[in-house]
Design a protein around this motif. Structure first.
Motif, mmCIF file in Angstrom:
data_model
loop_
_atom_site.group_PDB
_atom_site.id
_atom_site.type_symbol
_atom_site.label_atom_id
_atom_site.label_comp_id
_atom_site.label_asym_id
_atom_site.label_seq_id
_atom_site.Cartn_x
_atom_site.Cartn_y
_atom_site.Cartn_z
ATOM 1 N N PRO A 131 0.827 -1.198 0.000
ATOM 2 C CA PRO A 131 0.000 0.000 0.000
ATOM 3 C C PRO A 131 0.867 1.257 0.000
ATOM 4 O O PRO A 131 1.921 1.281 0.628
ATOM 5 N N ARG A 132 0.408 2.272 -0.705
ATOM 6 C CA ARG A 132 1.157 3.525 -0.784
ATOM 7 C C ARG A 132 0.965 4.320 0.492
ATOM 8 O O ARG A 132 -0.120 4.368 1.052
ATOM 9 N N ALA A 133 2.015 4.954 0.941
ATOM 10 C CA ALA A 133 1.942 5.795 2.130
ATOM 11 C C ALA A 133 1.277 7.109 1.771
ATOM 12 O O ALA A 133 1.427 7.611 0.653
ATOM 13 N N HIS A 134 0.524 7.643 2.716
ATOM 14 C CA HIS A 134 -0.071 8.954 2.502
ATOM 15 C C HIS A 134 1.012 10.010 2.630
ATOM 16 O O HIS A 134 1.966 9.856 3.363
ATOM 17 N N ILE B 246 -18.993 15.531 -12.304
ATOM 18 C CA ILE B 246 -18.491 14.584 -11.303
ATOM 19 C C ILE B 246 -17.054 14.147 -11.616
ATOM 20 O O ILE B 246 -16.212 14.145 -10.715
ATOM 21 N N PRO B 247 -16.725 13.805 -12.864
ATOM 22 C CA PRO B 247 -15.315 13.471 -13.133
ATOM 23 C C PRO B 247 -14.364 14.634 -12.845
ATOM 24 O O PRO B 247 -13.255 14.412 -12.364
ATOM 25 N N ALA B 248 -14.800 15.858 -13.099
ATOM 26 C CA ALA B 248 -13.933 17.005 -12.822
ATOM 27 C C ALA B 248 -13.693 17.158 -11.323
ATOM 28 O O ALA B 248 -12.578 17.470 -10.896
ATOM 29 N N VAL B 249 -14.726 16.942 -10.513
ATOM 30 C CA VAL B 249 -14.549 17.015 -9.058
ATOM 31 C C VAL B 249 -13.582 15.926 -8.597
ATOM 32 O O VAL B 249 -12.713 16.170 -7.748
ATOM 33 N N LEU B 250 -13.709 14.727 -9.161
ATOM 34 C CA LEU B 250 -12.804 13.641 -8.787
ATOM 35 C C LEU B 250 -11.365 13.929 -9.221
ATOM 36 O O LEU B 250 -10.415 13.619 -8.488
ATOM 37 N N VAL B 251 -11.191 14.542 -10.387
ATOM 38 C CA VAL B 251 -9.841 14.908 -10.837
ATOM 39 C C VAL B 251 -9.265 15.976 -9.905
ATOM 40 O O VAL B 251 -8.082 15.932 -9.546
ATOM 41 N N GLY B 252 -10.092 16.945 -9.513
ATOM 42 C CA GLY B 252 -9.632 17.963 -8.563
ATOM 43 C C GLY B 252 -9.212 17.351 -7.243
ATOM 44 O O GLY B 252 -8.191 17.739 -6.658
ATOM 45 N N LEU B 253 -9.982 16.370 -6.756
ATOM 46 C CA LEU B 253 -9.606 15.669 -5.522
ATOM 47 C C LEU B 253 -8.297 14.902 -5.712
ATOM 48 O O LEU B 253 -7.470 14.841 -4.793
ATOM 49 N N ALA B 254 -8.115 14.315 -6.879
ATOM 50 C CA ALA B 254 -6.873 13.581 -7.148
ATOM 51 C C ALA B 254 -5.683 14.538 -7.172
ATOM 52 O O ALA B 254 -4.598 14.212 -6.676
ATOM 53 N N ILE B 255 -5.881 15.726 -7.729
ATOM 54 C CA ILE B 255 -4.806 16.725 -7.740
ATOM 55 C C ILE B 255 -4.468 17.131 -6.309
ATOM 56 O O ILE B 255 -3.298 17.185 -5.926
ATOM 57 N N LEU B 256 -5.487 17.415 -5.510
ATOM 58 C CA LEU B 256 -5.248 17.774 -4.118
ATOM 59 C C LEU B 256 -4.633 16.612 -3.347
ATOM 60 O O LEU B 256 -3.837 16.808 -2.425
ATOM 61 N N GLY B 257 -4.989 15.397 -3.721
ATOM 62 C CA GLY B 257 -4.481 14.219 -3.051
ATOM 63 C C GLY B 257 -2.994 13.986 -3.245
ATOM 64 O O GLY B 257 -2.386 13.211 -2.511
ATOM 65 N N THR B 258 -2.386 14.654 -4.222
ATOM 66 C CA THR B 258 -0.942 14.509 -4.389
ATOM 67 C C THR B 258 -0.175 15.191 -3.269
ATOM 68 O O THR B 258 0.999 14.896 -3.058
ATOM 69 N N ARG C 121 -7.615 10.599 1.564
ATOM 70 C CA ARG C 121 -8.591 9.781 2.275
ATOM 71 C C ARG C 121 -9.992 9.980 1.718
ATOM 72 O O ARG C 121 -10.768 9.021 1.617
ATOM 73 N N THR C 122 -10.337 11.215 1.358
ATOM 74 C CA THR C 122 -11.652 11.481 0.760
ATOM 75 C C THR C 122 -11.790 10.759 -0.573
ATOM 76 O O THR C 122 -12.839 10.175 -0.866
ATOM 77 N N LEU C 123 -10.740 10.776 -1.367
ATOM 78 C CA LEU C 123 -10.778 10.095 -2.663
ATOM 79 C C LEU C 123 -10.892 8.581 -2.477
ATOM 80 O O LEU C 123 -11.653 7.919 -3.191
ATOM 81 N N LEU C 124 -10.184 8.013 -1.501
ATOM 82 C CA LEU C 124 -10.307 6.578 -1.230
ATOM 83 C C LEU C 124 -11.710 6.224 -0.756
ATOM 84 O O LEU C 124 -12.276 5.206 -1.168
ATOM 85 N N TRP C 125 -12.306 7.068 0.098
ATOM 86 C CA TRP C 125 -13.665 6.827 0.569
ATOM 87 C C TRP C 125 -14.639 6.869 -0.611
ATOM 88 O O TRP C 125 -15.542 6.036 -0.717
ATOM 89 N N THR C 126 -14.445 7.825 -1.517
ATOM 90 C CA THR C 126 -15.310 7.945 -2.687
ATOM 91 C C THR C 126 -15.190 6.717 -3.578
ATOM 92 O O THR C 126 -16.200 6.199 -4.077
ATOM 93 N N LYS C 127 -13.972 6.237 -3.789
ATOM 94 C CA LYS C 127 -13.776 5.029 -4.596
ATOM 95 C C LYS C 127 -14.453 3.820 -3.949
ATOM 96 O O LYS C 127 -15.062 3.000 -4.635
ATOM 97 N N ASP C 128 -14.344 3.713 -2.618
ATOM 98 C CA ASP C 128 -15.008 2.610 -1.917
ATOM 99 C C ASP C 128 -16.518 2.678 -2.079
ATOM 100 O O ASP C 128 -17.177 1.658 -2.308
ATOM 101 N N GLN C 129 -17.084 3.868 -1.959
ATOM 102 C CA GLN C 129 -18.532 4.023 -2.111
ATOM 103 C C GLN C 129 -18.976 3.683 -3.528
ATOM 104 O O GLN C 129 -20.026 3.068 -3.737
ATOM 105 N N ALA C 130 -18.184 4.089 -4.535
ATOM 106 C CA ALA C 130 -18.522 3.772 -5.925
ATOM 107 C C ALA C 130 -18.459 2.266 -6.168
ATOM 108 O O ALA C 130 -19.306 1.708 -6.875
ATOM 109 N N THR C 131 -17.476 1.601 -5.577
ATOM 110 C CA THR C 131 -17.366 0.146 -5.717
ATOM 111 C C THR C 131 -18.556 -0.554 -5.079
ATOM 112 O O THR C 131 -19.127 -1.487 -5.647
ATOM 113 N N LYS C 132 -18.949 -0.092 -3.889
ATOM 114 C CA LYS C 132 -20.108 -0.686 -3.218
ATOM 115 C C LYS C 132 -21.380 -0.476 -4.035
ATOM 116 O O LYS C 132 -22.213 -1.384 -4.155
ATOM 117 N N ALA C 133 -21.546 0.712 -4.615
ATOM 118 C CA ALA C 133 -22.733 0.987 -5.435
ATOM 119 C C ALA C 133 -22.743 0.104 -6.679
ATOM 120 O O ALA C 133 -23.795 -0.400 -7.088
#
Length: 153
Positions: free
Chosen positions: A35-38, A82-94, A101-113
């Protein structure tokens, strides 16, 4: 503001956030990925200088929030909001752990859906609703054509 930049290169597996990977997260060759370190993913020369790193973080924050605001605007006007918001979160996540953590939570929710949508009972229910809807629309169109013909009023 802790961005996790200090010691990011020497982070070991005990500092990584997340649980131990299971059999589902193995690579195609069977190896379990580490796993990648934050923390910051800025280039090394940027991380060496505190003022330069702070400037880097401010720049990343400005660009990331600008993309998120553009995505929020595109939710009202036509565009990929929605993709633009996710890209913005990915940019901030760098640079920022909270965004990672918000981006990981969003990915988990999308997988569950997606898993809920692929449930056979849910798919059957959605298919029945679709068929009933198509039958109702076809009946309404047939009634209109029978009463008024193909000419528009």
């Amino acid at each position: 503001m802790d961005t996790g930049a200090a010691g990011a290169e020497s982070a070991d597996a005990t500092k990584n956030v997340g649980e131990a990977p299971d059999a589902e997260t193995k690579n195609t060759d069977g190896a379990v990925p580490r796993p990648r370190a934050h923390g910051s993913r800025a280039p090394h020369f940027v991380k060496r200088s505190r003022p330069l790193h702070l400037t880097w973080q401010i720049g990343v924050a400005i660009v990331g929030f600008a993309v998120i605001v553009a995505g929020l605007i595109m939710m009202v006007i036509p565009g990929p909001g929605i993709p633009a918001v996710l890209v913005g979160l990915a940019i901030l996540g760098t640079e920022f752990v909270w965004a990672q953590r918000t981006l990981l939570w969003t990915k988990d929710q999308a997988t569950k859906a997606a898993q809920r949508a692929l449930d056979p009972r849910t798919r059957r229910r959605n298919l029945i609703i679709l068929i009933v809807g198509v039958i109702l629309i076809a009946a309404a169109a047939g009634l209109y054509v029978w009463k008024y013909g193909l000419a528009l009023p």
